[in-house]
Enzyme design. Sequence first.
Site, PDB file in Angstrom:
ATOM      1  N   ASP A 151       0.825  -1.213   0.000  1.00 35.71           N
ATOM      2  CA  ASP A 151       0.000   0.000   0.000  1.00 35.71           C
ATOM      3  C   ASP A 151       0.864   1.270   0.000  1.00 35.71           C
ATOM      4  OD1 ASP A 151      -2.505   1.239   0.025  1.00 35.71           O
ATOM      5  OD2 ASP A 151      -3.278  -0.117   1.554  1.00 35.71           O
ATOM      6  N   ASP A 157     -10.422   3.155  -3.333  1.00 41.32           N
ATOM      7  CA  ASP A 157     -11.009   1.945  -2.754  1.00 41.32           C
ATOM      8  C   ASP A 157     -12.436   1.724  -3.231  1.00 41.32           C
ATOM      9  OD1 ASP A 157      -8.641   1.953  -1.419  1.00 41.32           O
ATOM     10  OD2 ASP A 157      -9.521   1.744   0.578  1.00 41.32           O
TER      11      ASP A 157
HETATM   12  C1  GLA Z   1      -6.010   1.155   1.565  1.00 43.45           C
HETATM   13  C2  GLA Z   1      -6.194   0.178   0.402  1.00 43.45           C
HETATM   14  C3  GLA Z   1      -7.303  -0.811   0.745  1.00 43.45           C
HETATM   15  C4  GLA Z   1      -6.984  -1.538   2.033  1.00 43.45           C
HETATM   16  C5  GLA Z   1      -6.754  -0.530   3.162  1.00 43.45           C
HETATM   17  C6  GLA Z   1      -6.242  -1.194   4.423  1.00 43.45           C
HETATM   18  O1  GLA Z   1      -7.082   1.988   1.701  1.00 43.45           O
HETATM   19  O2  GLA Z   1      -6.485   0.861  -0.779  1.00 43.45           O
HETATM   20  O3  GLA Z   1      -7.486  -1.738  -0.315  1.00 43.45           O
HETATM   21  O4  GLA Z   1      -5.848  -2.337   1.849  1.00 43.45           O
HETATM   22  O5  GLA Z   1      -5.791   0.449   2.773  1.00 43.45           O
HETATM   23  O6  GLA Z   1      -5.982  -0.271   5.431  1.00 43.45           O
END
Ligand code: GLA
Length: 378
Positions: A126, A183
């Site tokens: 990430d 997301d």
């Molecule tokens: C980010 C990513 C998500 C998930 C969260 C976890 O937002 O884009 O897919 O992995 O972190 O904290």
Amino acid sequence: MKLTAPPMGFNTWNTFGENINDELLRSTADKIIELGLKDIGYEYVVIDDCWAERSRDENGRLVPSREKFPNGIKAVADYIHSKGLKFGIYSCVGNRTCANYPGSLEHEFIDAETFAEWGVDYLKYDYCYKPISEQGHLLYKRMSLALANCGRDILFSACNWANDDSKCWMKSTGAHIWRMSGDVSDNWNSIANIYRQQIEMLPYNSTACINDMDMLVVGMNGKGNVGLGGCSEEEYKTHFAMWCLLGSPLMIGSDIREIDEKALGILKNKELIDICLDGRGCQPYKVDGGAAYDHITDVWVRHLENGDIAVAMFNMSDEEKNGIFQFVNAGINSSCGCVLDFCELYTGEEILGVRDELLTEPIPPHGCKIYRAKLRKA
Ligand code: GLA
């Protein structure tokens, strides 16, 4: 390692967020086998964020949460492997993860070594807490090198939401797949937004570094961590057809242990999955004439390895509209001397011997039709 097709599997984040543990992972792996999901290609079981203790140990190593994973991570990985499945985990370029657990910044090599020891096959990486002083591409390159030198084949799944113009550099980092959008959440607007972003990002897709449209929400029915609103069955079908046509990784985000029959039917649609994984890896293209024709739906074509074409009609609007596929937009005209046999991949409906160089179908709001079409000598 070389990736040959978009990866498929399950990821904990969409439904479970921080509520993850040893038992959840084991029972999910069991269910993947029991429901025949492994047979159809879903093979990675991935733990997302929130699996670690809040701090590293005295040797600078990551420590699995003692409460969530009392037997450690290797025991979970071993169990998942014993089922013939592969195991994935999560970390972050910053010194904290998005949910504020330890990230891998300046621990890349020691973490890659730890992941290899635990039997990790897949790392989601990430982009939270990236220091302003660091260049994002170098942080992905560093982890990529750490993985490539850790002695184990580990699929490198970058997640940076296309920040910092990563469309221009992600493919050079060694990432096998990369998240090119924000997301996902379990509602139509979110799906439609990611779809639109993917249209812009398609030129940056490559079989060496596949655009990742985020985990699937099929079957969440508004429940769980990103279950914001839920979708209709029609919308889940369109969502899955989009991810398949556009060649995204297919990571299930619903609770597989409780999944309903309709969602399972969507996720197990072998014909759609075949399009997603098609060996030719051709880029799909849009043939609907664009925004000037707002009485029609989005229409896509993708050329497939065996000479067939996939034709998809996605109705992004709130009213019924016609999907119109003109053969000429796939390069086919009367000089080719062929007719097309269409098979709709959700209903099995066949439309054979189409010669009038046009296929017109009504598509419900937020709905889709997706065909595999064979060219046949007229
Ligand atoms: C980010 C990513 C998500 C998930 C969260 C976890 O937002 O884009 O897919 O992995 O972190 O904290």
